[in-house]
Each structure stands twice: as C-alpha cells, then as structure tokens.
Design a protein around this motif. Structure first.
Motif, short mmCIF file in Angstrom:
data_model
loop_
_atom_site.label_atom_id
_atom_site.label_comp_id
_atom_site.label_asym_id
_atom_site.label_seq_id
_atom_site.Cartn_x
_atom_site.Cartn_y
_atom_site.Cartn_z
N GLN A 62 26.03 118.19 -31.91
CA GLN A 62 24.89 118.54 -31.07
C GLN A 62 25.02 119.98 -30.58
N ASN A 63 26.21 120.39 -30.14
CA ASN A 63 26.40 121.77 -29.69
C ASN A 63 26.16 122.75 -30.83
N SER A 64 26.59 122.41 -32.03
CA SER A 64 26.41 123.29 -33.19
C SER A 64 24.93 123.45 -33.54
N LYS A 87 22.26 122.84 -31.52
CA LYS A 87 21.49 123.43 -30.43
C LYS A 87 21.88 124.88 -30.13
N ARG A 88 23.19 125.18 -30.20
CA ARG A 88 23.66 126.49 -29.73
C ARG A 88 24.44 127.28 -30.77
N GLY A 89 24.68 126.69 -31.95
CA GLY A 89 25.36 127.42 -33.01
C GLY A 89 26.86 127.47 -32.89
N ASN A 90 27.43 126.83 -31.88
CA ASN A 90 28.88 126.86 -31.67
C ASN A 90 29.30 125.50 -31.10
N ASP A 136 30.25 125.52 -27.35
CA ASP A 136 29.27 126.00 -26.37
C ASP A 136 28.52 124.81 -25.78
N GLY A 174 26.51 125.03 -23.12
CA GLY A 174 25.29 125.48 -22.45
C GLY A 174 25.45 125.62 -20.96
N ASP A 175 24.32 125.89 -20.30
CA ASP A 175 24.33 126.13 -18.85
C ASP A 175 23.83 124.93 -18.04
N HIS A 221 24.23 121.43 -16.61
CA HIS A 221 25.26 120.44 -16.33
C HIS A 221 24.78 119.57 -15.17
N ASN A 233 35.46 124.02 -23.83
CA ASN A 233 35.56 123.84 -25.28
C ASN A 233 35.77 122.36 -25.58
#
Length: 88
Positions: free
Chosen positions: A51-53, A55-58, A61, A63-64, A66, A78
């Motif tokens: 999901q992180n990959s 949505k955010r490419g990493n 990551d 996100g902001d 929370h 991480n």
C-alpha cells in the motif's frame, strides 16, 4: 476470520444458523483461529509495504496522516519499526 457473517447475503442467514460446534471440536477451532490470526499478523507488513509503495512510491513512507491518539514519537518511520509495534 471472526467475521464469517459478512460472507452470507441477507437471505442466506438460515445456513449460518445451522452451523454447530460440538465440544470436542472447540479446541481444534480455537487453535485454527489462533494460527490464522498469528499468520495474518506476520503477513501484515507485506500488505502495508504494498500500500505504501502504490500510494507513495516507497514502502517505508507512511505519509502524514496518522491517528490522533498515536504520539509523534511512536509513529513508525520504516517497515522494521512498524513490524516491531505491539499491535502490528
């Protein structure tokens, strides 16, 4: 696991009501549920990384956004820290 009812449609609850768990089967069902839960917890990091990959490419990551109840110092930075969370 634990939400078997969502697999039944509104008119199919009759089949669900006929399910019977006998006393000698309880320990087997309990053990299967526990193993399934532990397996889901062990594999959760893969889904979070995917999901992180996407949505955010990493994968590291998060996100902001929370939950407010999670203090800034406890937010994972991480995947390794996420995997070490008690509720991960």
């Amino acid at each position: 696991m634990g939400l078997l009812g969502r697999f039944f449609g509104p008119g199919d609850t009759g089949s669900f009501a006929e399910l019977v768990l006998y006393r000698d089967e309880f320990s087997l069902v309990r053990d299967l549920y526990q193993h399934g839960f532990e397996l889901a917890c062990k594999c959760l990091w893969l889904l979070v990384a995917a999901q992180n990959s996407v949505k955010r490419g990493n994968p590291d990551d998060f996100g902001d956004v929370h939950p407010d109840r999670v203090p800034e110092k406890q937010r994972p930075k991480n995947l390794d820290k996420f995997d070490k969370l008690s509720n991960a």
